[in-house]
Write a protein that holds these residues in place. Structure first.
Motif, PDB file in Angstrom:
ATOM      1  N   GLN A   1       0.859  -1.196   0.000  1.00 48.27           N
ATOM      2  CA  GLN A   1       0.000   0.000   0.000  1.00 48.27           C
ATOM      3  C   GLN A   1       0.885   1.233   0.000  1.00 48.27           C
ATOM      4  N   ILE A   2       0.946   1.925  -1.122  1.00 47.60           N
ATOM      5  CA  ILE A   2       1.771   3.135  -1.256  1.00 47.60           C
ATOM      6  C   ILE A   2       0.926   4.241  -1.867  1.00 47.60           C
ATOM      7  N   LYS A   3       0.787   5.326  -1.135  1.00 52.36           N
ATOM      8  CA  LYS A   3      -0.053   6.461  -1.536  1.00 52.36           C
ATOM      9  C   LYS A   3       0.020   7.497  -0.420  1.00 52.36           C
ATOM     10  N   ARG A   4      -0.433   8.714  -0.673  1.00 53.05           N
ATOM     11  CA  ARG A   4      -0.458   9.710   0.394  1.00 53.05           C
ATOM     12  C   ARG A   4      -1.150   9.131   1.623  1.00 53.05           C
TER      13      ARG A   4
ATOM     14  N   TYR B   1      -9.076   8.652   4.578  1.00 57.54           N
ATOM     15  CA  TYR B   1     -10.002   8.007   3.639  1.00 57.54           C
ATOM     16  C   TYR B   1      -9.338   6.855   2.882  1.00 57.54           C
ATOM     17  N   LYS B   2      -8.018   6.870   2.765  1.00 53.26           N
ATOM     18  CA  LYS B   2      -7.308   5.785   2.091  1.00 53.26           C
ATOM     19  C   LYS B   2      -7.141   4.566   3.003  1.00 53.26           C
ATOM     20  N   ARG B   3      -7.377   4.773   4.279  1.00 54.17           N
ATOM     21  CA  ARG B   3      -7.524   3.708   5.266  1.00 54.17           C
ATOM     22  C   ARG B   3      -6.287   2.833   5.482  1.00 54.17           C
TER      23      ARG B   3
ATOM     24  N   ASN C   1      10.578   8.075   2.977  1.00 56.50           N
ATOM     25  CA  ASN C   1      10.642   8.995   1.836  1.00 56.50           C
ATOM     26  C   ASN C   1      10.069   8.392   0.555  1.00 56.50           C
ATOM     27  N   TYR C   2       8.857   7.845   0.664  1.00 58.22           N
ATOM     28  CA  TYR C   2       8.186   7.313  -0.528  1.00 58.22           C
ATOM     29  C   TYR C   2       8.022   8.419  -1.569  1.00 58.22           C
ATOM     30  N   ASN C   3       8.467   8.130  -2.786  1.00 64.54           N
ATOM     31  CA  ASN C   3       8.353   9.096  -3.893  1.00 64.54           C
ATOM     32  C   ASN C   3       8.299   8.321  -5.212  1.00 64.54           C
ATOM     33  N   VAL C   4       8.337   9.026  -6.332  1.00 60.81           N
ATOM     34  CA  VAL C   4       8.190   8.361  -7.634  1.00 60.81           C
ATOM     35  C   VAL C   4       9.308   7.343  -7.860  1.00 60.81           C
ATOM     36  N   SER C   5      10.539   7.706  -7.479  1.00 60.55           N
ATOM     37  CA  SER C   5      11.653   6.771  -7.682  1.00 60.55           C
ATOM     38  C   SER C   5      11.453   5.486  -6.893  1.00 60.55           C
ATOM     39  N   TYR C   6      10.924   5.623  -5.674  1.00 60.73           N
ATOM     40  CA  TYR C   6      10.637   4.434  -4.864  1.00 60.73           C
ATOM     41  C   TYR C   6       9.483   3.650  -5.491  1.00 60.73           C
ATOM     42  N   ALA C   7       8.489   4.373  -5.987  1.00 59.90           N
ATOM     43  CA  ALA C   7       7.343   3.712  -6.620  1.00 59.90           C
ATOM     44  C   ALA C   7       7.805   2.845  -7.785  1.00 59.90           C
ATOM     45  N   GLU C   8       8.773   3.328  -8.541  1.00 63.24           N
ATOM     46  CA  GLU C   8       9.287   2.572  -9.692  1.00 63.24           C
ATOM     47  C   GLU C   8       9.884   1.231  -9.278  1.00 63.24           C
TER      48      GLU C   8
ATOM     49  N   GLU D   1      -2.902  -2.783  -2.761  1.00 59.84           N
ATOM     50  CA  GLU D   1      -3.897  -2.404  -1.746  1.00 59.84           C
ATOM     51  C   GLU D   1      -4.586  -1.104  -2.162  1.00 59.84           C
ATOM     52  N   GLN D   2      -5.898  -1.193  -2.457  1.00 60.80           N
ATOM     53  CA  GLN D   2      -6.670  -0.022  -2.912  1.00 60.80           C
ATOM     54  C   GLN D   2      -7.977  -0.011  -2.124  1.00 60.80           C
ATOM     55  N   ILE D   3      -7.886   0.369  -0.857  1.00 59.19           N
ATOM     56  CA  ILE D   3      -8.928   0.043   0.119  1.00 59.19           C
ATOM     57  C   ILE D   3      -9.676   1.255   0.652  1.00 59.19           C
TER      58      ILE D   3
ATOM     59  N   SER E   1     -10.464   8.758  -8.555  1.00 61.38           N
ATOM     60  CA  SER E   1     -10.037   7.753  -9.531  1.00 61.38           C
ATOM     61  C   SER E   1      -8.939   6.891  -8.929  1.00 61.38           C
ATOM     62  N   GLY E   2      -7.864   7.573  -8.533  1.00 61.32           N
ATOM     63  CA  GLY E   2      -6.652   6.863  -8.167  1.00 61.32           C
ATOM     64  C   GLY E   2      -5.883   6.577  -9.444  1.00 61.32           C
ATOM     65  N   THR E   3      -4.564   6.598  -9.344  1.00 57.16           N
ATOM     66  CA  THR E   3      -3.716   6.233 -10.487  1.00 57.16           C
ATOM     67  C   THR E   3      -2.736   5.137 -10.090  1.00 57.16           C
ATOM     68  N   GLY E   4      -2.435   5.068  -8.806  1.00 57.30           N
ATOM     69  CA  GLY E   4      -1.557   4.002  -8.317  1.00 57.30           C
ATOM     70  C   GLY E   4      -2.141   2.641  -8.667  1.00 57.30           C
ATOM     71  N   ASN E   5      -3.454   2.512  -8.491  1.00 54.82           N
ATOM     72  CA  ASN E   5      -4.138   1.249  -8.817  1.00 54.82           C
ATOM     73  C   ASN E   5      -3.817   0.796 -10.250  1.00 54.82           C
ATOM     74  N   MET E   6      -3.763   1.747 -11.196  1.00 55.87           N
ATOM     75  CA  MET E   6      -3.488   1.415 -12.609  1.00 55.87           C
ATOM     76  C   MET E   6      -2.033   0.997 -12.798  1.00 55.87           C
ATOM     77  N   LYS E   7      -1.129   1.655 -12.077  1.00 54.86           N
ATOM     78  CA  LYS E   7       0.305   1.329 -12.202  1.00 54.86           C
ATOM     79  C   LYS E   7       0.551  -0.115 -11.775  1.00 54.86           C
ATOM     80  N   PHE E   8      -0.089  -0.519 -10.674  1.00 60.07           N
ATOM     81  CA  PHE E   8       0.060  -1.901 -10.197  1.00 60.07           C
ATOM     82  C   PHE E   8      -0.515  -2.886 -11.209  1.00 60.07           C
TER      83      PHE E   8
HETATM   84  C1  PLP Z   1       0.902   7.300  -8.432  1.00 65.27           C
HETATM   85  C2  PLP Z   1       1.475   7.975  -7.255  1.00 65.27           C
HETATM   86  C3  PLP Z   1       0.633   8.517  -6.285  1.00 65.27           C
HETATM   87  C4  PLP Z   1      -0.885   8.396  -6.367  1.00 65.27           C
HETATM   88  O1  PLP Z   1      -1.222   7.123  -5.836  1.00 65.27           O
HETATM   89  P1  PLP Z   1      -2.756   6.772  -5.515  1.00 65.27           P
HETATM   90  O2  PLP Z   1      -2.684   5.330  -5.079  1.00 65.27           O
HETATM   91  O3  PLP Z   1      -3.515   6.938  -6.788  1.00 65.27           O
HETATM   92  O4  PLP Z   1      -3.199   7.682  -4.441  1.00 65.27           O
HETATM   93  C5  PLP Z   1       1.177   9.120  -5.183  1.00 65.27           C
HETATM   94  N1  PLP Z   1       2.519   9.231  -5.033  1.00 65.27           N
HETATM   95  C6  PLP Z   1       3.372   8.707  -5.932  1.00 65.27           C
HETATM   96  C7  PLP Z   1       4.841   8.823  -5.689  1.00 65.27           C
HETATM   97  C8  PLP Z   1       2.891   8.054  -7.075  1.00 65.27           C
HETATM   98  O5  PLP Z   1       3.758   7.550  -7.962  1.00 65.27           O
END
Ligand code: PLP
Length: 341
Positions: free
Chosen positions: A74-77, A81-83, A155-162, A172-174, A182-189
């Motif tokens: 589970q990675i997101k702000r 509400y994101k629980r 320090n979760y960020n885009v580089s860590y997300a990659e 986890e999209q709960i 919408s969410g976009t993280g869900n699509m990346k996974f």
């Molecule tokens: C995609 C992304 C988000 C958005 O994630 P959601 O699960 O849609 O809230 C937030 N932070 C980073 C670093 C992302 O890459």
């Protein structure tokens, strides 16, 4: 293509490279969900991405994870509400279930979190503290070695997300139904071959429409069910009647976990059962969705044991991710809204 060259090659070897500029072409991958050689190749890629993530995490966090584990991410702000707190309660429920023998045949799992809280969002910071204390409890228990591990990365960020997203098995999209636009993280996974463990909220709805409910793990109240609870939701009654809810929630106040005498955990407890800051108690319905969430999570865990069948679900998610391209979105806007093509 940049963050997951291994999966990109697997795809291009089978359906050519057209998908990179026309993501709908990923549909051609669907028949390979029944091809043992393709599933094997997918599992080798997933394993490789887990090994890479483990090396990265060991260097960054000083924590050693096993690439043999199921990776649940589970990675997101950080937001109520994101629980993320619901996720943490469910991890505690699994921990207690493994301890007392209620849960058996559990595939070893790494529960990973990444998030930042807004500077002034005190309750979000309390949740980060709570998850770190859950991690301390679980990771320091010798009985849990080789069974479960919890980590909140820094320090979760885009580089860590990659790094995290290509290594994930379960996304986890709960969020509470009706809260995530919408969410976009869900699509990346999805695009990187993870199944969604989620509510019918935001783009999870479209993901399941495209990839099939049988290839994902959907649970919890719908928007309509949440609306029907308005004014008559009683989280305290749920808490009183269910010992598993009670045990997980009580870790906030019974001394199991330590917030360093800040009162942060008691404030979370009060927000769930008494209401605080002009909100009704449990404003985001964590306790309402708790048992269905735990059930769906354990179902995914059991299904994972059939590695080929689970890989098939993952591959079908990739195959049906085409419509989540920003190219498709912009083209649709240009045609239907701006009327410029
Ligand atoms: C995609 C992304 C988000 C958005 O994630 P959601 O699960 O849609 O809230 C937030 N932070 C980073 C670093 C992302 O890459």
């Amino acid at each position: 293509a940049l963050c997951n060259p291994e999966l990109s090659s697997l795809i291009t070897e089978r359906i050519g490279g057209g998908w990179i500029t026309n993501l709908d072409a990923l549909e051609k991958l669907a028949p390979y969900a029944g091809d043992p050689a393709a599933l094997d190749a997918f599992l080798r890629v997933k394993r490789q991405k887990k090994e890479q993530l483990c090396a990265f995490i060991e260097a960054r966090e000083g924590v050693r994870l096993s690439p043999d584990f199921l990776f649940d991410v589970q990675i997101k702000r950080l937001h109520e509400y994101k629980r993320q707190l619901l996720n943490a309660f469910s991890i505690l429920d699994i921990y207690f279930g493994l301890q007392d023998g209620r849960i058996r045949d559990f595939t070893p799992t790494a529960f990973l979190f990444g998030a930042k809280a807004a500077p002034g969002y005190y309750r979000a910071k309390a949740v980060i503290k709570f998850i770190n204390e859950v991690a301390r409890l679980v990771n320091s228990d010798p009985d849990m070695r080789g069974r479960m591990q919890v980590l909140f990365v820094q320090n979760y960020n885009v580089s860590y997300a990659e790094k995290l997203i290509p290594a994930a098995d379960v996304s986890e999209q709960i969020s509470t139904a009706g809260t995530e636009a919408s969410g976009t993280g869900n699509m990346k996974f999805m695009l990187n071959g993870a199944v969604t463990l989620g509510t019918l909220d935001g783009a999870n709805i479209e993901i399941v429409e495209r990839a099939g409910i049988e290839n994902n793990y959907i649970f919890g109240a719908t928007v309509e069910e949440i609306a029907a609870l308005a004014g008559r939701y009683n989280p305290r009654a749920l808490y009183k009647s269910d010992m598993r809810i009670q045990r997980a929630v009580n870790t906030l106040i019974d001394g199991t976990l330590d917030d360093g005498h800040t009162g942060m955990f008691r404030e979370l407890y009060a927000a769930l059962l008494e209401g605080a800051s002009w909100h009704a108690p449990d404003h985001y319905f964590l306790l309402h969705d708790f048992i269905p969430y735990c059930d769906a999570r354990l179902r995914a865990n059991r299904d994972y044991a059939d590695r080929a069948a689970f890989a098939g679900k993952c591959l079908l998610n990739v195959a049906h991710a085409g419509s989540f391209s920003s190219d498709r979105t912009v083209a649709e806007y240009a045609r239907d809204i701006w009327g410029c093509v």
